[in-house]
Scaffold this active site. Structure first.
Site, PDB file in Angstrom:
ATOM      1  N   ASP A 152       6.396  10.885   2.418  1.00 15.21           N
ATOM      2  CA  ASP A 152       5.568   9.688   2.301  1.00 15.21           C
ATOM      3  C   ASP A 152       5.424   8.994   3.660  1.00 15.21           C
ATOM      4  O   ASP A 152       4.612   8.080   3.810  1.00 15.21           O
ATOM      5  CB  ASP A 152       6.254   8.714   1.330  1.00 15.21           C
ATOM      6  CG  ASP A 152       5.388   8.388   0.123  1.00 15.21           C
ATOM      7  OD1 ASP A 152       4.246   8.871   0.081  1.00 15.21           O
ATOM      8  OD2 ASP A 152       5.864   7.649  -0.755  1.00 15.21           O
TER       9      ASP A 152
ATOM     10  N   LYS B  17       0.917  13.604  -9.282  1.00 14.73           N
ATOM     11  CA  LYS B  17       1.539  14.242  -8.112  1.00 14.73           C
ATOM     12  C   LYS B  17       2.176  15.564  -8.518  1.00 14.73           C
ATOM     13  O   LYS B  17       1.999  16.590  -7.860  1.00 14.73           O
ATOM     14  CB  LYS B  17       2.579  13.310  -7.486  1.00 14.73           C
ATOM     15  CG  LYS B  17       1.943  12.190  -6.681  1.00 14.73           C
ATOM     16  CD  LYS B  17       2.910  11.100  -6.282  1.00 14.73           C
ATOM     17  CE  LYS B  17       2.120   9.953  -5.630  1.00 14.73           C
ATOM     18  NZ  LYS B  17       2.906   8.749  -5.424  1.00 14.73           N
TER      19      LYS B  17
ATOM     20  N   GLN C  23       8.949   6.894  -5.995  1.00 15.86           N
ATOM     21  CA  GLN C  23       7.751   6.175  -6.443  1.00 15.86           C
ATOM     22  C   GLN C  23       8.004   4.665  -6.431  1.00 15.86           C
ATOM     23  O   GLN C  23       8.998   4.190  -6.962  1.00 15.86           O
ATOM     24  CB  GLN C  23       7.368   6.648  -7.859  1.00 15.86           C
ATOM     25  CG  GLN C  23       6.090   6.036  -8.378  1.00 15.86           C
ATOM     26  CD  GLN C  23       4.859   6.401  -7.559  1.00 15.86           C
ATOM     27  OE1 GLN C  23       4.638   7.562  -7.227  1.00 15.86           O
ATOM     28  NE2 GLN C  23       4.051   5.410  -7.225  1.00 15.86           N
TER      29      GLN C  23
END
Ligand code: NDP
Length: 298
Positions: A121, A54, A98
């Site tokens: 997200d 990422k 994460q």
């Protein structure tokens, strides 16, 4: 007839580049590059790889990334404090925590703290509510990647029969809602669905998001249908040598590729799209937060 392969890697590279381009234009207006903050707590090896990818792709696109790493003993209160700090930092546009988090931390509580306007997200309650209500907002990356690839393959999705297999908060439910937003006729299947093969055969677009290697068989797929395989499963591959493994999707690719219209390979299909949509969301968040418009085609 043989299915057209949907090259998610190539489309993702295009989206990355476009996010970089639009991000650079935006940076001229707001005086800084759009910025993604990634929080990694603990030492899960798979998470390490995801976070590295990422950060690498964010920077390769010319966007800014901040990486915050904390040890596995980090408490829930400390995790929440990190998120609150990033919420308050005006130079941060996107926050990604994460998963999975260590056991002592309730992931929902931490996600719940993320400012919805920085929720790249798309996992907060507010982001989920915005999808249901049809309001603008940041859409979850993997489902948004599925819809984008479907549109690239089929064009207008209006009236298409979509069957999403899986009803998780992360993939299945938001994917179904995003296809609905495109005026598709959507059915969500799950572990209690009756006669799943027959239901799947009604699909113009089939989206397995289950986590069961090659569950969707060849005769579950209508000739000419589009199969967007979200599943990522690691299985033993003794043919590659002792102890070797390989990745497969939730669809039995070899049985389907001969008669489907389109299919995403695993790896190289939906997977790369997830990060591409994350970069896109970071640019969208930066524009929204600073009250700037984005090009209509972004
Ligand atoms: P979850 O385990 O949260 O959800 C799986 C869903 O599949 C559940 O809704 C479950 O139904 C359903 N299911 C399980 N068994 C069956 C069955 N036999 N028949 C029909 N439905 C079934 O998984 P996720 O949604 O998080 O992930 C799904 C897959 O997608 C995984 O392989 C994951 O690795 C992959 N993934 C890929 C990403 C990417 O970037 N490409 C990103 C995220 C995930 P029920 O609710 O009834 O239990």
């Amino acid at each position: 007839m043989s299915a057209e392969l949907i090259d998610g890697k190539a489309v993702a590279a295009e989206i990355d580049a476009r996010a970089g381009e639009v991000g650079a234009e935006l940076a001229k207006e707001i005086g800084r590059a759009p910025c993604l903050a990634v929080v990694l707590i603990g030492d899960d090896p798979a998470s390490e790889v995801y976070v590295r990818n990422k950060v690498k792709r964010t920077e390769a696109a010319g966007l800014k990334s901040i990486e915050i790493r904390k040890p596995a003993e980090t408490t829930e209160a400390e995790a929440i404090e990190i998120v609150r700090g990033l919420n308050a930092d005006d130079s941060v546009d996107g926050i990604l925590v994460q998963m999975p988090l260590p056991d002592q931390i309730d992931a929902n509580r931490v996600i719940g703290e993320i400012d919805p306007d920085k929720d790249v997200d798309g996992l907060t309650d507010v982001s989920a509510g915005r999808i249901v209500l049809g309001k603008p907002g940041l859409r979850p990356c993997t489902p948004a990647g599925c819809v984008l690839l479907a549109e690239r393959a089929l064009g207008d999705l209006s009236g298409k029969n979509v069957v999403v297999i899986g009803r998780s908060i992360l993939v299945g439910k938001p994917a179904a809602l995003l296809f609905l937003e495109k005026n598709a006729t959507v059915t969500i299947a799950h572990s209690r669905t009756k006669d799943l093969p027959a239901l799947c055969r009604t699909a113009d677009i089939l989206v397995p998001a289950v986590g069961r290697p090659e569950m969707v068989k060849g005769d579950w797929v209508k000739p000419g249908a589009c199969v967007l395989d979200v599943g990522i499963n690691r299985i033993d591959a003794p043919e590659r040598g002792e102890g070797k493994t390989r990745l497969v999707g939730d669809a039995a690719f070899d049985e389907i590729v001969g008669h489907a219209g389109w299919i995403t390979p695993v790896p190289g299909g939906i997977g790369p799209m997830t990060i591409a949509m994350l970069l896109r969301n970071t640019v969208i968040a930066a524009a929204t937060r600073s009250g700037k418009n984005l090009p209509a085609d972004f």
